[in-house]
Write an enzyme that holds these catalytic residues in place. Sequence first.
Site, mmCIF file in Angstrom:
data_model
loop_
_atom_site.group_PDB
_atom_site.id
_atom_site.type_symbol
_atom_site.label_atom_id
_atom_site.label_comp_id
_atom_site.label_asym_id
_atom_site.label_seq_id
_atom_site.Cartn_x
_atom_site.Cartn_y
_atom_site.Cartn_z
ATOM 1 C CD GLU A 1 -8.769 -20.867 -11.731
ATOM 2 O OE1 GLU A 1 -8.632 -20.996 -10.516
ATOM 3 O OE2 GLU A 1 -9.718 -20.252 -12.223
ATOM 4 C CG ASP B 1 -6.755 -13.074 -12.999
ATOM 5 O OD1 ASP B 1 -7.592 -13.834 -13.538
ATOM 6 O OD2 ASP B 1 -6.134 -13.366 -11.962
ATOM 7 C CG ASP C 1 -1.803 1.158 1.361
ATOM 8 O OD1 ASP C 1 -2.141 1.735 0.305
ATOM 9 O OD2 ASP C 1 -2.198 1.502 2.491
ATOM 10 C CG HIS D 1 -5.654 -15.704 -5.806
ATOM 11 N ND1 HIS D 1 -5.119 -16.334 -6.917
ATOM 12 C CD2 HIS D 1 -6.968 -15.572 -6.049
ATOM 13 C CE1 HIS D 1 -6.082 -16.551 -7.785
ATOM 14 N NE2 HIS D 1 -7.209 -16.101 -7.299
ATOM 15 C CG ASP D 2 -8.305 -19.099 -5.707
ATOM 16 O OD1 ASP D 2 -8.737 -18.063 -5.182
ATOM 17 O OD2 ASP D 2 -8.438 -19.376 -6.917
ATOM 18 C CG ASP E 1 -11.258 -16.639 -12.792
ATOM 19 O OD1 ASP E 1 -10.474 -17.010 -11.927
ATOM 20 O OD2 ASP E 1 -12.498 -16.531 -12.602
ATOM 21 C CG ASP F 1 -1.361 1.564 -3.682
ATOM 22 O OD1 ASP F 1 -0.165 1.332 -3.946
ATOM 23 O OD2 ASP F 1 -1.736 2.237 -2.704
ATOM 24 C CG ASP G 1 -6.290 2.540 0.461
ATOM 25 O OD1 ASP G 1 -5.270 1.811 0.597
ATOM 26 O OD2 ASP G 1 -6.947 2.581 -0.592
HETATM 27 O O1 ISL Z 1 -10.852 -21.372 -4.600
HETATM 28 C C1 ISL Z 1 -11.144 -22.495 -4.929
HETATM 29 C C2 ISL Z 1 -11.186 -23.537 -3.984
HETATM 30 O O2 ISL Z 1 -11.167 -22.982 -2.771
HETATM 31 C C3 ISL Z 1 -11.413 -22.870 -6.277
HETATM 32 O O3 ISL Z 1 -12.439 -23.772 -6.388
HETATM 33 C C4 ISL Z 1 -11.718 -21.636 -7.070
HETATM 34 O O4 ISL Z 1 -12.979 -21.197 -6.828
HETATM 35 C C5 ISL Z 1 -11.575 -21.954 -8.511
HETATM 36 O O5 ISL Z 1 -10.269 -22.325 -8.634
HETATM 37 C C6 ISL Z 1 -11.825 -20.757 -9.351
HETATM 38 O O6 ISL Z 1 -10.988 -19.720 -8.963
HETATM 39 C C7 ISL Z 1 -11.005 -18.548 -9.682
HETATM 40 O O7 ISL Z 1 -12.306 -18.065 -9.934
HETATM 41 C C8 ISL Z 1 -13.049 -17.652 -8.804
HETATM 42 C C9 ISL Z 1 -12.261 -16.737 -7.870
HETATM 43 O O8 ISL Z 1 -12.947 -16.603 -6.655
HETATM 44 C C10 ISL Z 1 -10.880 -17.262 -7.604
HETATM 45 O O9 ISL Z 1 -10.147 -16.371 -6.808
HETATM 46 C C11 ISL Z 1 -10.237 -17.480 -8.936
HETATM 47 O O10 ISL Z 1 -8.890 -17.857 -8.837
HETATM 48 C C12 ISL Z 1 -14.243 -16.939 -9.344
HETATM 49 O O11 ISL Z 1 -13.874 -15.962 -10.262
#
Ligand code: ISL
Length: 560
Positions: free
Chosen positions: A258, A100, A23, A334-335, A201, A31, A27
């Site tokens: 993905e 993305d 950041d 990040h997931d 995605d 960013d 905030d």
């Molecule tokens: O996060 C997951 C499991 O916990 C996955 O099932 C995830 O939802 C899936 O990989 C899809 O992810 C992507 O699309 C989602 C978004 O929330 C995720 O951050 C993104 O990486 C919806 O756009």
Amino acid sequence: MTAAIQWWQKAVVYQVYPRSFQDTDGDGIGDLKGITQRLDYIKKLGADVIWLNPVYASPDKDNGYDISDYEAINTKFGTMADFDNLLAQAHDKGLKIMMDLVVNHTSDQHPWFIESRQSKENDKRDFYIWRDPVAGHEPNNWGSFFSGPAWQFDDATGQYYLHLFVEGQPDLNWVNPEVRQAVFDMMNFWVDKGIDGFRMDVISLISKPDGLPDGEVPEGGDYGNSNQAVANGPHVHEYLQEMRQKVLNRADMMTVGEASGVDIENAVKYANQDNSELNMVFQFEHMDLDNNPNPALGKWYDKKVSLVDLKANLSKWQNDLAGKAWNSLYWDNHDQPRAVSRYGDDRPEYRVVSAKMVATLLHFMQGTPYIYQGEEIGMTNAYNLQRDDFDDVEIKNAFKYLIDQDHLTDEATMLRYVHAKGRDNARTPMQWNDSTNAGFTTGTPWLKLNDNYETINVAAALDDPNSIFYYYQKLIRLRHDLPIITTGVYQLLDPTDEQVYTYRRVGENDTLLVINNFTSDTLTRDYQVPETATLIIGNYDDDAGTTLRPYEAKVYHLTN
Ligand code: ISL
């Protein structure tokens, strides 16, 4: 491999989650200016490409994966001028930027959807997937990825719309050629800006099966499995070929799809070396190996993966794509929870050595490696976050659905599962130093920090020549320098060994032998390493021969 090596096959990607990186305006939210300030750090690590999670205008129902304007920057992150500056400065430093692309769905605040929901006759009605109720209920049994049904009833027109993710993420109707053209035009806007690639995605979900048939309901579950029902639908390859022709072939782009629910057969189509669709996919099979044995609980579980299962799976992808399609290599993003916590051992005495082992295992495979921010300093899961601290919609919905609706009665167990698997483990702010808020912000961070930042941080890593950071730097350098890491044939040596994962990469003139002790035990293994072999990297100071110390990893280079 016969095809000529492409730049993205030798590249290493560093993933930046902008909200949590740096950041600059106090905030509490990272960013674009913050990313620009930190480009030299990414350059020092040695990565070639930065993947940016979504930075577009969004109501943030799913942290930017619900986009309301694809050609505007989220004001929380800055302006388009900030973006242009980031891109220019990255390019000046020889770094590429991969954006993305979220086009399975938009936000419900996107002008297309605002129009679409107005009336059945609206021009944009067919941009989304609307269906009449069936016997007063949802049109089919599909569940949302984030709990509950995948359909939302809309009073205005008395129909349901499909949202495979949260309600605020209506699915686009890719059957409609106008939708495809609108998406391609938008992509070309970014290609014209000079970006270097797209991470797409849930691209495996864009083509829904004809007739939208019910999905299989897991034992004990309430909804049909929409991922299985939808993934790799009837027209997905056709749509991606069209995208390739109308957008991707206009520049030398790097693309990764993905691909939730992808199998080998489809991966070979998505990522075929004939350049007809994408460069590579993120497959998910290894992410699902440590799911709960109760299918109704899905990913929510806290047991570690079996090494034998992990080997079988990763080896299948290494072997079956070889020479046909290209792998991406990742442990986290990040997931997903933090790599060292999930696959290594984040107890203080083992964190550094096991993070290096986990990295070694992945970085000598064939494919393009992805490093998620903080992985390179061994950031761990955030065990200090409690139920009220979580921000992630998946975690919040899971608590509501699994606990409040009595699928799992014990809240402490659920919290344990979230500490093992929740997405917020990866999303806590980047730990730059040991000052207030780890140097991430001068304000109040949007998500609580991991409370271990005073010991685990970038400043400490850069000061320590034995740090995980410098180990990653070396792994990247080796990949750039040794062609065999890109091209060698993968051979698993020990499919049934439950403690050690050893494989070879074999080339015409040389071979790599990659040995990883996955346990905290001292073991003995004899791989008959010839005396002429050179140890090119390892996570201990010396070589103890056939003795493998806790989480020891070492790689030998041999001439054939
Ligand atoms: O996060 C997951 C499991 O916990 C996955 O099932 C995830 O939802 C899936 O990989 C899809 O992810 C992507 O699309 C989602 C978004 O929330 C995720 O951050 C993104 O990486 C919806 O756009």
